[in-house]
Each structure stands twice: as C-alpha cells, then as structure tokens.
Design a protein around this motif. Structure first.
Motif, PDB file in Angstrom:
ATOM      1  N   ILE A  19       0.815  -1.215   0.000  1.00 36.05           N
ATOM      2  CA  ILE A  19       0.000   0.000   0.000  1.00 36.05           C
ATOM      3  C   ILE A  19       0.849   1.267   0.000  1.00 36.05           C
ATOM      4  O   ILE A  19       0.586   2.206  -0.755  1.00 36.05           O
ATOM      5  CB  ILE A  19      -1.002   0.000   1.180  1.00 36.05           C
ATOM      6  N   ALA A  20       1.878   1.327   0.827  1.00 32.70           N
ATOM      7  CA  ALA A  20       2.700   2.550   0.894  1.00 32.70           C
ATOM      8  C   ALA A  20       3.344   2.836  -0.458  1.00 32.70           C
ATOM      9  O   ALA A  20       3.375   3.988  -0.916  1.00 32.70           O
ATOM     10  CB  ALA A  20       3.762   2.410   1.981  1.00 32.70           C
ATOM     11  N   ALA A  21       3.851   1.801  -1.108  1.00 34.57           N
ATOM     12  CA  ALA A  21       4.483   1.984  -2.425  1.00 34.57           C
ATOM     13  C   ALA A  21       3.455   2.414  -3.465  1.00 34.57           C
ATOM     14  O   ALA A  21       3.734   3.265  -4.318  1.00 34.57           O
ATOM     15  CB  ALA A  21       5.171   0.687  -2.859  1.00 34.57           C
ATOM     16  N   ILE A  22       2.255   1.847  -3.399  1.00 34.35           N
ATOM     17  CA  ILE A  22       1.209   2.217  -4.344  1.00 34.35           C
ATOM     18  C   ILE A  22       0.776   3.661  -4.125  1.00 34.35           C
ATOM     19  O   ILE A  22       0.599   4.429  -5.085  1.00 34.35           O
ATOM     20  CB  ILE A  22       0.016   1.255  -4.201  1.00 34.35           C
ATOM     21  N   GLU A  23       0.630   4.067  -2.873  1.00 33.05           N
ATOM     22  CA  GLU A  23       0.263   5.461  -2.591  1.00 33.05           C
ATOM     23  C   GLU A  23       1.330   6.419  -3.119  1.00 33.05           C
ATOM     24  O   GLU A  23       1.003   7.497  -3.625  1.00 33.05           O
ATOM     25  CB  GLU A  23       0.051   5.653  -1.096  1.00 33.05           C
ATOM     26  N   ALA A  24       2.611   6.016  -3.040  1.00 32.83           N
ATOM     27  CA  ALA A  24       3.684   6.856  -3.576  1.00 32.83           C
ATOM     28  C   ALA A  24       3.568   6.977  -5.092  1.00 32.83           C
ATOM     29  O   ALA A  24       3.817   8.053  -5.656  1.00 32.83           O
ATOM     30  CB  ALA A  24       5.046   6.275  -3.192  1.00 32.83           C
ATOM     31  N   LEU A  25       3.179   5.894  -5.770  1.00 35.21           N
ATOM     32  CA  LEU A  25       2.967   5.945  -7.218  1.00 35.21           C
ATOM     33  C   LEU A  25       1.835   6.905  -7.565  1.00 35.21           C
ATOM     34  O   LEU A  25       1.943   7.702  -8.499  1.00 35.21           O
ATOM     35  CB  LEU A  25       2.642   4.552  -7.763  1.00 35.21           C
ATOM     36  N   PHE A  26       0.750   6.852  -6.791  1.00 38.39           N
ATOM     37  CA  PHE A  26      -0.373   7.737  -7.059  1.00 38.39           C
ATOM     38  C   PHE A  26      -0.014   9.191  -6.757  1.00 38.39           C
ATOM     39  O   PHE A  26      -0.451  10.107  -7.468  1.00 38.39           O
ATOM     40  CB  PHE A  26      -1.604   7.299  -6.264  1.00 38.39           C
ATOM     41  N   ASP A  27       0.778   9.425  -5.713  1.00 36.11           N
ATOM     42  CA  ASP A  27       1.254  10.793  -5.428  1.00 36.11           C
ATOM     43  C   ASP A  27       2.039  11.327  -6.626  1.00 36.11           C
ATOM     44  O   ASP A  27       1.851  12.473  -7.045  1.00 36.11           O
ATOM     45  CB  ASP A  27       2.150  10.798  -4.187  1.00 36.11           C
ATOM     46  N   ARG A  28       2.933  10.483  -7.139  1.00 42.45           N
ATOM     47  CA  ARG A  28       3.732  10.894  -8.296  1.00 42.45           C
ATOM     48  C   ARG A  28       2.846  11.160  -9.507  1.00 42.45           C
ATOM     49  O   ARG A  28       3.042  12.139 -10.229  1.00 42.45           O
ATOM     50  CB  ARG A  28       4.767   9.824  -8.639  1.00 42.45           C
TER      51      ARG A  28
END
Length: 199
Positions: A19-28
C-alpha cells in the motif's frame, strides 16, 4: 516464468504490504498530471486510501514489476510481454499499478457517444507508472489485452499523454462519461472513454 531475470518484467497481484508503495505511485501520478496541465483528473486525494485497500483485498489491483533495484544500470524497458507471476523479487522495483474489474461499470452506463458494442467487458481503473521504466502503461495495457479481448478504460480530457498511449495501443475513442465524488471537490467530473475489442 522460470528464473528471475532483473530486466524481465512481470505482473503480480498487489498485497496489503504494497500500500505505501502504491500510494507513492499515485502521489507521483498526481504531480506529473498537474505539471502537464491536468491537475483536476485525480484532484489531490484520488485514489482514496479506503479504495486502494478495498481493491487489493478484492484482488483487483495488479503491479508491473521487475527485479532490478540493485542493478547499476537498471533496464528501462523489457522486450517481452509481461506474464502473470505471483513471486516477489528479492530486489523488486514497482514499475506500474492498475486495477481491473469484471462486469458492468456503473459510470459507463451513460455515455455522450457510443461504445463499440454491448458485449461483456473488463474495465481498467487507477493506472499509474513509477517513472522507473519506459513503456509501463503500454506494457500494462498489452498484458490486459493478452488476457481479455474486450477492455474499456477512461482518462481525463486533458490527459493527452494517456490518450496518445491508448490510441497507440489500438483503443478507440468512444465519447465522454461523467464521474462525481464529493470526497474531493477538486476532481473534475468528466472523463474521455475508450474501448478495444479484439474479435
């Protein structure tokens, strides 16, 4: 997939630990869209945390990954079509994320235009790339089409980069649809809709 080749890409289901990595992708993705003049497609909150978790729990979310995190010169693309493989690489990099849904999408019922047909279809939502490799969106779309013959997807009216990728991958512009979510008033309410049906 036999052995893990650092340059080879594959698809796996996302896990709650991603989840944390996916949220970082969406932030980007939100930042990239804003810098390209498209700040309202996802507003500043979408995809919402509860939506990300629900998609993963229900098995809808997939990751495009490779095993090149420790490579001095990590490859930016792979010549092979990604395959589904649930293994997790020791030096895994997440290249992209998308969610895939079967059945009628309620936001696609009303369209200003017309779909190619009314046959059963799959829908792609919440696609984003990490920026770690080229052709991530093309690889994810190609994998979806290798698994399912009839696929629909939408994007923002000002997301010209994604529109170009969709058309390059054989998707046909079908019209506009409306979306609305009170959780983020900054998010625009119109999307352009595409479909590809390989008969």
């Amino acid at each position: 997939m036999q052995g893990l080749n650092p340059g080879q890409r594959w698809i796996r289901h996302a896990k709650l630990t991603d989840i944390a990595a996916i949220e970082a992708l969406f932030d980007r993705a939100r930042q990239v869209m804003a810098e390209a003049g498209n700040p309202r497609q996802w507003g500043d909150k979408y995809p919402f945390p509860e939506m990300i978790e629900a998609d993963i729990r229900q098995g809808h979310t997939y990751l495009l990954v490779d095993d090149a995190a420790q490579e001095a010169q990590a490859p930016s693309t792979s010549p092979e079509l990604p395959q589904l493989d649930e293994r997790q690489g020791e030096h895994e990099r997440i290249i992209g994320v998308f969610s895939l849904f079967d059945g009628i999408d309620p936001t696609y019922v009303d369209i200003d235009g017309s779909w190619l047909d009314d046959d059963p279809y799959m829908t792609i939502h919440r696609m984003a790339a990490s920026g770690l490799g080229k052709r991530a969106a093309a690889d994810m779309l190609a994998w979806c089409m290798s698994q399912y013959r009839n696929v629909r997807v939408d994007t923002g009216p000002k997301n010209y980069a994604m529109q170009h990728i969709l058309e390059a991958q054989g998707f046909t512009f079908c019209g506009s649809i409306g979306v609305h979510d009170d959780r983020d008033p900054l998010m625009e309410s119109t999307r352009v809709a595409y479909q590809r049906h390989d008969r």
